[in-house]
Design an enzyme around this catalytic site. Structure first.
Site, PDB file in Angstrom:
ATOM      1  N   ALA A   4      -3.740  -0.589   6.680  1.00  0.00           N
ATOM      2  CA  ALA A   4      -5.030  -1.194   6.886  1.00  0.00           C
ATOM      3  C   ALA A   4      -5.924  -0.135   6.418  1.00  0.00           C
ATOM      4  O   ALA A   4      -5.753   1.048   6.113  1.00  0.00           O
ATOM      5  CB  ALA A   4      -5.155  -1.342   8.304  1.00  0.00           C
ATOM      6  N   ASP A   5      -6.986  -0.542   5.923  1.00  0.00           N
ATOM      7  CA  ASP A   5      -8.211   0.459   5.405  1.00  0.00           C
ATOM      8  C   ASP A   5      -9.173   0.859   6.584  1.00  0.00           C
ATOM      9  O   ASP A   5      -9.530   1.966   6.604  1.00  0.00           O
ATOM     10  CB  ASP A   5      -9.121  -0.387   4.281  1.00  0.00           C
ATOM     11  CG  ASP A   5      -8.123  -0.768   3.117  1.00  0.00           C
ATOM     12  OD1 ASP A   5      -7.731  -0.158   2.650  1.00  0.00           O
ATOM     13  OD2 ASP A   5      -8.316  -1.926   2.963  1.00  0.00           O
TER      14      ASP A   5
ATOM     15  N   LYS B 103      -8.632  -5.001   5.765  1.00  0.00           N
ATOM     16  CA  LYS B 103      -7.782  -4.814   4.752  1.00  0.00           C
ATOM     17  C   LYS B 103      -8.016  -5.450   3.637  1.00  0.00           C
ATOM     18  O   LYS B 103      -8.728  -5.953   3.246  1.00  0.00           O
ATOM     19  CB  LYS B 103      -6.209  -5.510   5.296  1.00  0.00           C
ATOM     20  CG  LYS B 103      -5.886  -4.760   6.471  1.00  0.00           C
ATOM     21  CD  LYS B 103      -4.312  -5.618   6.989  1.00  0.00           C
ATOM     22  CE  LYS B 103      -3.416  -5.876   6.219  1.00  0.00           C
ATOM     23  NZ  LYS B 103      -3.182  -4.817   5.292  1.00  0.00           N
ATOM     24  N   GLY B 104      -7.332  -4.947   2.469  1.00  0.00           N
ATOM     25  CA  GLY B 104      -7.455  -5.720   1.171  1.00  0.00           C
ATOM     26  C   GLY B 104      -7.666  -4.805   0.016  1.00  0.00           C
ATOM     27  O   GLY B 104      -7.901  -5.068  -0.986  1.00  0.00           O
TER      28      GLY B 104
ATOM     29  N   GLY C 161      -5.755  -2.867  -1.477  1.00  0.00           N
ATOM     30  CA  GLY C 161      -4.747  -3.040  -2.378  1.00  0.00           C
ATOM     31  C   GLY C 161      -4.855  -4.465  -2.976  1.00  0.00           C
ATOM     32  O   GLY C 161      -3.946  -4.823  -3.754  1.00  0.00           O
TER      33      GLY C 161
ATOM     34  N   GLU D 135      -0.984 -10.957   2.938  1.00  0.00           N
ATOM     35  CA  GLU D 135      -0.867 -10.257   4.294  1.00  0.00           C
ATOM     36  C   GLU D 135      -1.482 -11.165   5.415  1.00  0.00           C
ATOM     37  O   GLU D 135      -0.633 -11.283   6.209  1.00  0.00           O
ATOM     38  CB  GLU D 135      -1.659  -9.043   3.862  1.00  0.00           C
ATOM     39  CG  GLU D 135      -1.163  -7.814   2.956  1.00  0.00           C
ATOM     40  CD  GLU D 135      -2.104  -6.902   2.550  1.00  0.00           C
ATOM     41  OE1 GLU D 135      -1.740  -5.803   2.043  1.00  0.00           O
ATOM     42  OE2 GLU D 135      -3.523  -6.991   3.085  1.00  0.00           O
TER      43      GLU D 135
ATOM     44  N   ASP E  23       2.482  -3.505   8.204  1.00  0.00           N
ATOM     45  CA  ASP E  23       1.431  -3.253   7.068  1.00  0.00           C
ATOM     46  C   ASP E  23       0.529  -2.220   7.327  1.00  0.00           C
ATOM     47  O   ASP E  23       0.371  -1.633   8.651  1.00  0.00           O
ATOM     48  CB  ASP E  23       0.828  -4.742   6.793  1.00  0.00           C
ATOM     49  CG  ASP E  23       0.146  -4.749   5.605  1.00  0.00           C
ATOM     50  OD1 ASP E  23      -0.005  -3.782   4.494  1.00  0.00           O
ATOM     51  OD2 ASP E  23      -0.292  -5.684   5.260  1.00  0.00           O
TER      52      ASP E  23
ATOM     53  N   GLY F 171       0.828  -1.138   0.069  1.00  0.00           N
ATOM     54  CA  GLY F 171       0.074  -0.054  -0.044  1.00  0.00           C
ATOM     55  C   GLY F 171       0.952   1.436   0.059  1.00  0.00           C
ATOM     56  O   GLY F 171       2.002   1.172   0.394  1.00  0.00           O
ATOM     57  N   SER F 172       0.039   2.414   0.135  1.00  0.00           N
ATOM     58  CA  SER F 172       0.823   3.620  -0.097  1.00  0.00           C
ATOM     59  C   SER F 172       1.598   4.005   1.077  1.00  0.00           C
ATOM     60  O   SER F 172       2.716   4.554   1.208  1.00  0.00           O
ATOM     61  CB  SER F 172      -0.088   4.806  -0.466  1.00  0.00           C
ATOM     62  OG  SER F 172      -0.927   4.749   0.553  1.00  0.00           O
TER      63      SER F 172
HETATM   64  C1  5RP Z   1      -3.546  -3.830   0.786  1.00  0.00           C
HETATM   65  C2  5RP Z   1      -3.804  -3.351   2.286  1.00  0.00           C
HETATM   66  C3  5RP Z   1      -3.350  -1.881   2.534  1.00  0.00           C
HETATM   67  O1  5RP Z   1      -2.869  -2.015   3.744  1.00  0.00           O
HETATM   68  C4  5RP Z   1      -4.561  -1.041   2.683  1.00  0.00           C
HETATM   69  O2  5RP Z   1      -5.196  -0.962   1.424  1.00  0.00           O
HETATM   70  C5  5RP Z   1      -4.138   0.393   2.999  1.00  0.00           C
HETATM   71  O3  5RP Z   1      -3.545   0.853   2.079  1.00  0.00           O
HETATM   72  P1  5RP Z   1      -2.797   2.397   1.982  1.00  0.00           P
HETATM   73  O4  5RP Z   1      -1.778   2.748   3.008  1.00  0.00           O
HETATM   74  O5  5RP Z   1      -2.498   2.807   0.660  1.00  0.00           O
HETATM   75  O6  5RP Z   1      -3.966   3.268   2.628  1.00  0.00           O
HETATM   76  O7  5RP Z   1      -4.681  -3.785   2.727  1.00  0.00           O
HETATM   77  O8  5RP Z   1      -4.081  -4.889   0.380  1.00  0.00           O
END
Ligand code: 5RP
Length: 230
Positions: free
Chosen positions: A83-84, A94-95, A97, A103, A81, A29-30
């Site tokens: 998370a959303d 999560k997910g 991305g 993960e 990692d 993710g970003s």
């Molecule tokens: C990818 C994920 C990411 O950790 C989640 O989408 C957060 O992404 P971001 O840091 O870009 O906000 O679960 O599968």
């Protein structure tokens, strides 16, 4: 402060949890892109990494950071990692991305899961964002019907194929009052590879990027929580 600045702050703050001479689990993710940038600054102090996606592997390798096959790694002390969404019990959705399955596997292997998010991801009850579910392509319609029976409204994520060759259903309107039970129920559906609910194995530490600094939330109540200003 923009979300991106907060993501950068927590990505770099996670470096504090990296121990020299270890292999580090790296998410996707970003926010994790910033963590990888940070990791590159100490790349000679670690043995290498295991990665949850082809995207993260490419970024790690571009920095010359070794990426190992998880099957060749016996001990993984740390997984970092994003998370959303994350709640106060450090359970997550999560997910976003589409990397949820790898993960979840790395999270299962790791001794300590450090979740890095900006404060917009904090919620009291999970479910503001749809719940991603990775599904074997031929089971898409069947699993969708079963998810409707569980109270959800699944939506096929168009033009997305996961690193494992599967599809993603984003499920809206699920009742998330018991995330552990829901995780179990969705994982039990034939054709589901993984659900992006990380409730049974949540994070051990959350680093929350706020405009006042990085807030540290520990799952272990014996470890004091803090807002640090980095
Ligand atoms: C990818 C994920 C990411 O950790 C989640 O989408 C957060 O992404 P971001 O840091 O870009 O906000 O679960 O599968």
């Amino acid at each position: 402060m923009m979300h991106d600045d907060l993501k950068k702050k927590v990505g770099w703050a996670a470096l504090e949890y990296v121990m020299s001479g270890t292999i580090v689990g790296v998410g996707t993710g970003s926010t994790i892109a910033y963590f990888i940038d940070a990791l590159a600054s100490i790349k000679n102090e670690i043995i290498g990494t295991v990665s949850s996606s082809e995207t993260s592997s490419a970024r790690l390798q571009a920095y010359g950071i070794p990426v190992f096959d998880l099957n060749d790694v016996n001990i993984l002390s740390l997984y970092v990692d994003g998370a959303d969404e994350i709640n106060n019990q450090l359970q997550m959705i999560k997910g976003g991305g589409a990397a949820l399955t790898r993960e979840k596997i790395i999270a299962a292997v790791s001794d300590c899961f450090v979740c890095v998010v900006d404060s917009s991801k904090q919620v009291n009850i999970l479910g503001r964002v749809p719940l991603p579910v990775e599904v074997i392509p031929m089971a898409r319609a069947y699993v969708s019907r079963q998810l409707v029976r569980l109270g959800g409204s699944p939506k096929y994520r168009q033009n997305v194929v996961t690193d494992n060759g599967n599809i993603i259903l984003d499920v809206h309107h699920l009742n998330m009052s018991n995330p552990i039970q829901l995780e179990k129920a969705i994982n039990a559906l034939t054709g589901v590879v993984t659900v992006g609910l990380f409730a049974n194995r949540g994070a051990d530490v959350a680093l929350i990027g706020t405009t006042h600094g990085v807030q540290v939330i520990n799952k272990d109540p014996l470890v004091p929580n803090a807002i640090t200003f980095l």
